[in-house]
Scaffold this active site. Structure first.
Site, mmCIF file in Angstrom:
data_model
loop_
_atom_site.group_PDB
_atom_site.id
_atom_site.type_symbol
_atom_site.label_atom_id
_atom_site.label_comp_id
_atom_site.label_asym_id
_atom_site.label_seq_id
_atom_site.Cartn_x
_atom_site.Cartn_y
_atom_site.Cartn_z
ATOM 1 N N SER A 170 -120.828 -66.925 -23.359
ATOM 2 C CA SER A 170 -119.518 -67.677 -23.398
ATOM 3 C C SER A 170 -119.521 -69.225 -23.530
ATOM 4 O O SER A 170 -120.748 -69.765 -23.743
ATOM 5 C CB SER A 170 -118.937 -67.282 -22.096
ATOM 6 O OG SER A 170 -119.672 -68.121 -21.069
ATOM 7 N N LYS A 171 -118.438 -69.807 -23.667
ATOM 8 C CA LYS A 171 -118.702 -71.154 -23.847
ATOM 9 C C LYS A 171 -119.440 -71.889 -22.754
ATOM 10 O O LYS A 171 -120.127 -72.804 -23.117
ATOM 11 C CB LYS A 171 -117.254 -71.970 -23.636
ATOM 12 C CG LYS A 171 -116.360 -71.747 -24.899
ATOM 13 C CD LYS A 171 -115.621 -72.900 -25.177
ATOM 14 C CE LYS A 171 -114.903 -72.653 -26.329
ATOM 15 N NZ LYS A 171 -113.904 -71.616 -26.471
ATOM 16 N N ARG A 172 -119.553 -71.232 -21.547
ATOM 17 C CA ARG A 172 -120.174 -71.975 -20.487
ATOM 18 C C ARG A 172 -121.748 -71.947 -20.730
ATOM 19 O O ARG A 172 -122.450 -73.012 -20.367
ATOM 20 C CB ARG A 172 -119.783 -71.321 -19.165
ATOM 21 C CG ARG A 172 -120.208 -71.863 -17.923
ATOM 22 C CD ARG A 172 -119.767 -70.851 -16.697
ATOM 23 N NE ARG A 172 -119.763 -69.579 -17.014
ATOM 24 C CZ ARG A 172 -120.847 -68.788 -16.875
ATOM 25 N NH1 ARG A 172 -121.870 -69.361 -16.548
ATOM 26 N NH2 ARG A 172 -120.851 -67.427 -17.130
#
Ligand code: GLU
Length: 486
Positions: A257-259
């Site tokens: 994910s972006k994280r």
């Protein structure tokens, strides 16, 4: 195995910038097409016009081009089975939907959103698999007339027959789906727009795709696509072969994910990653060239890529490894190409404007940092001290040279350097060693650290003596003098 020409497609729905996961798929598609001497087809799945914008489509084309993933058929290049934008093929999907209705493969479904929700609710309560219950499969003409009179607009729903679908995935082996878990699915919305499952399957058939290499998240849509092939009258031996690539997980083992790293390829480009490094690293996410090798060029990838070497277990995205590979690829650049990559970073950061004298100095400075950086974005902060008009020591470094000891070091350096007749790194090094290490008896890190801060403004810099040579005697001495007053 037939000797049909291999045709592989990359078919993103760009609802944003393409990210690591998309590009891993594109890379494997491209590599497989190139390895087999087949065709790499690029198709844009933009039937969801609200989420797929023209800007994202253009960005997707730019990203593939930047990475060197050239396509044989698709937007901009055309091809015999175009158009390659699904939004330009709507009449084709409508034609098939009608044919499926006429032939009894599909039916009109009038259920409202509330009614469908009520069915789901009941299924949850009864703890049975969710999905459409077949309510509209066998409506009488009176029931249909009543719905139409109410003003309901139907969707077109595919009828999944009893039984199961089994196919051989090139990575996972035999995969079977019991149709109890594959409910009748929507092909066309009430407003007439097609859904992914219809468009993707119709296009794979019409574009004569032989191999579908794509992310594992799409595995469960395969039995639905196969049902569309059947409704189109495609013989089983002509179905495309499927290969579902393993998930890419983040460092924390959660889906990317972006994280934890799933940022757009544009982000990596702007952060100073080379396309070759990105492709090399992404190639290792689920595939390996063998012999524990980790460095592969694009050419080697096309030579070595086979689906047999793709693993089925999830791959883990590790930005540190990407960074290390990027550093290797930067070191491998020729001086000219390193210069070409460096210049846009230097101008964008306003370190240089591009005058002839600046270019000359950049060319002299680049060799001293090429070995030391992992990303191109490290270049501007490292070379800024050579070009800046308003030099100042960085505030967190200034405090490190305000003590008595540092003043002594700087004064001794100044005295010795002022007497130098020849300004080159060897001469600079020898007088500074004599003055600071031998006479003052200091450790090199302490002695040269103060000079480094004074001259470059930071405790992190390219090699000190070479930096001073490039900066020149006048500026170097002036900066040491100024540092004495900090
Ligand atoms: N358009 C689909 C997506 O971006 C992928 C289609 C496919 O590979 O089957 O998720």
């Amino acid at each position: 195995m037939s000797n049909k020409e291999v045709r592989v497609r990359f078919a993103p729905s760009p609802t944003g910038e393409l990210h690591v996961g998309n590009i891993r798929t594109a890379l494997f598609d491209w590599a497989y097409a190139r390895h087999t001497g087949g065709k790499f087809v690029f198709r844009i799945e933009d039937t969801d016009t609200e989420r797929v914008t023209d800007e994202y489509i253009q960005a997707a084309l730019g990203t593939l081009r930047w990475l060197g993933l050239d396509w044989d058929e698709g937007p901009e290049v055309g091809g015999p089975y175009g158009p390659y934008l699904q939004s330009q093929r709507l009449d084709i999907y409508a034609k098939y939907a009608k044919q499926f209705l006429d032939e009894g493969f599909a039916y009109h479904c009038y259920c409202s959103a509330e009614e469908l929700e009520a069915v789901r609710e009941a299924q949850r309560a009864a703890n049975v698999a969710p999905g459409y219950n077949g309510h509209c499969r066998n409506l009488t003409s009176e029931q249909i007339a009543a719905y139409v009179a109410e003003g309901r607009k139907p969707v077109v729903r595919m009828l999944m027959p009893e039984g199961s679908t089994t196919f051989t995935d090139l990575i996972r082996g035999e995969v079977s789906f019991d149709h109890n878990f594959v409910p009748d699915f929507v092909l066309v919305r009430a407003d007439g727009s097609p859904l992914y499952t219809l468009a993707v399957a119709v296009d794979d058939v019409l574009m004569k795709i032989t191999h579908v290499l794509r992310g594992e998240d799409l595995l469960s849509s395969t039995p639905r696509q196969i049902r569309v092939y059947q409704a189109m009258g495609v013989a089983p031996e002509d179905y495309p072969l499927f290969a579902h690539l393993p998930f890419v997980m983040g460092q924390d083992n959660a889906k990317l994910s972006k994280r934890n790293g799933e940022v757009s390829i544009a982000w990596y480009r702007d952060a100073g990653y080379l396309p070759e490094a990105i492709c090399n690293y992404l190639a290792l996410l689920g595939w390996s060239p063998g012999e524990d090798r980790e460095d592969v060029t694009m050419k080697e990838l096309t030579e070595l890529f086979t689906v047999e070497r793709v693993h089925s277990s999830p791959a883990r995205f590790d930005i540190k490894k990407l960074e290390a590979i990027n550093g290797d690829k930067i070191r491998a650049l020729t001086p000219n190409s390193f210069f070409d990559w460096a210049m846009p970073f230097l101008t964008r950061a306003n370190v240089v404007t591009g005058t002839a004298s600046e270019i000359e100095l950049v060319k002299k400075a680049l060799p001293i940092i090429q070995e030391r950086i992992a990303t191109l974005s490290e270049i501007p902060p490292m070379l800024k001290f050579l070009f800046t008009q308003d030099f100042a020591v960085e505030s967190d470094s200034a405090s490190k040279i305000s003590d008595e000891q540092s003043k002594k070091v700087l004064q001794a350096s100044l005295d010795r350097l002022a007497g130098l007749t020849e300004w080159n790194h060897a001469a600079i090094e020898s007088v500074l060693r004599a003055a600071l290490i031998e006479e003052l008896g200091l450790k090199p890190r302490i002695a040269f650290g103060a000079v480094r801060i004074a001259v470059t403004g930071s405790h992190i810099s390219p090699p000190l003596f070479e930096s001073m040579e490039l900066l020149g005697a006048a500026k170097s001495l002036e900066r040491i003098k100024a540092a004495l007053l900090i």
